[in-house]
Design a protein around this motif. Structure first.
Motif, short mmCIF file in Angstrom:
data_model
loop_
_atom_site.label_atom_id
_atom_site.label_comp_id
_atom_site.label_asym_id
_atom_site.label_seq_id
_atom_site.Cartn_x
_atom_site.Cartn_y
_atom_site.Cartn_z
N TYR A 76 47.85 -11.68 3.97
CA TYR A 76 47.55 -11.52 2.56
C TYR A 76 46.05 -11.53 2.31
CZ TYR A 76 46.24 -16.43 1.67
OH TYR A 76 45.61 -17.65 1.66
N LYS A 77 45.66 -10.93 1.19
CA LYS A 77 44.27 -10.93 0.76
C LYS A 77 44.24 -10.88 -0.76
CE LYS A 77 43.98 -5.89 1.33
NZ LYS A 77 43.26 -4.79 2.00
N THR A 78 43.15 -11.37 -1.33
CA THR A 78 42.93 -11.26 -2.76
C THR A 78 42.25 -9.93 -3.03
OG1 THR A 78 42.71 -13.65 -2.98
CG2 THR A 78 41.82 -12.30 -4.77
N VAL A 79 42.82 -9.13 -3.93
CA VAL A 79 42.35 -7.76 -4.11
C VAL A 79 41.70 -7.52 -5.47
CG1 VAL A 79 44.01 -6.82 -2.49
CG2 VAL A 79 44.64 -7.02 -4.89
N GLY A 80 41.62 -8.54 -6.30
CA GLY A 80 41.02 -8.35 -7.61
C GLY A 80 41.53 -9.40 -8.57
N ASN A 81 41.36 -9.14 -9.84
CA ASN A 81 41.78 -10.08 -10.88
C ASN A 81 42.42 -9.34 -12.03
OD1 ASN A 81 39.05 -11.30 -9.63
ND2 ASN A 81 40.41 -12.96 -10.24
N LEU A 82 43.32 -10.05 -12.72
CA LEU A 82 43.86 -9.52 -13.96
C LEU A 82 42.75 -9.48 -15.01
CD1 LEU A 82 47.22 -11.51 -14.15
CD2 LEU A 82 46.92 -9.12 -13.45
N SER A 83 42.90 -8.60 -15.97
CA SER A 83 41.88 -8.47 -17.01
C SER A 83 41.87 -9.69 -17.93
CB SER A 83 42.13 -7.21 -17.84
OG SER A 83 43.43 -7.24 -18.41
#
Length: 211
Positions: free
Chosen positions: A167-174
């Motif tokens: 797994y990886k973190t790919v961004g954030n919710l707005s």
């Protein structure tokens, strides 16, 4: 496995009821082995899987998870988690991922469960949302229960698993994170919409290129 047939039980809550439809959209009914709240469902390549939140079991049944093949033959197996009701699911490759609460669980096509990462031992991540997008299972949102500052209880990070369960973190919710939202995918896009947060309700989307 045990062949599914007949009507569900006649208890007042009908919490073990199954309504199933064939390709002609004709409905039939059956019943699950366990009567409880907090069911979560998903699929591996060969099975549709349902797991019950063991903390809300009714009647003392010992098997809280069940899988159905394409003939609706049922296989019973041990529950995924006592906190399934606070998790969400998405499929990738040969696995169904149960994400959220205290731990992440991977269920393979032989219905064998393993515990993976990430984990949330101090602040369980309840009611996130998940979807399958291209080569990834993607999860976002949730509510960090017991977190000391309410403004920080709604995580914004978006987490993606590949078929190797890396797994990886790919961004954030707005703007703000949110819990109890909806998630689904269409074509090259995955959408996370609705839910509740401390300040506002919002929606965000990710294209499969991000992934």
């Amino acid at each position: 496995g045990e062949q599914v047939s007949g009507a569900g039980s006649s208890d007042a809550t009908n919490t073990n009821r199954i309504d199933y439809f064939n390709s002609s959209l004709t409905r039939n009914t059956s019943s699950m082995n366990a009567t409880c709240r907090g069911w979560r469902g998903g699929r591996t390549p060969s099975y549709l899987v349902f797991s019950c939140d063991g903390s809300s079991i009714i009647g003392g049944q010992t098997s809280y998870a069940e899988a159905y093949n394409s003939s609706l033959s049922r296989t019973l197996f041990a529950k995924i988690s006592t906190n399934t009701g606070q998790q969400c699911t998405a499929s990738i490759g040969n696995y169904l991922i149960f994400f959220g609460s205290y731990e992440t669980y991977f269920l393979n096509n032989s219905l064998t469960k393993t515990v993976g990462s990430p984990t949330y031992p101090s602040y369980p991540r309840n009611w996130p949302s998940g979807l399958t997008l291209g080569d990834y299972a993607v999860f976002a949102g949730g509510y960090l229960n017991n977190y000391s500052t309410i403004q920080n209880r709604f995580p914004t990070d978006v987490i993606a698993f590949d078929a190797s369960l890396t797994y990886k973190t790919v961004g954030n919710l707005s703007n703000k994170g949110r819990s109890e939202g909806a998630a689904t995918s269409i074509g090259n896009f995955g959408l996370f919409g609705g839910g509740q947060s401390y300040y506002m309700r919002d929606s965000g989307s990710y294209s499969s290129g991000q992934p």
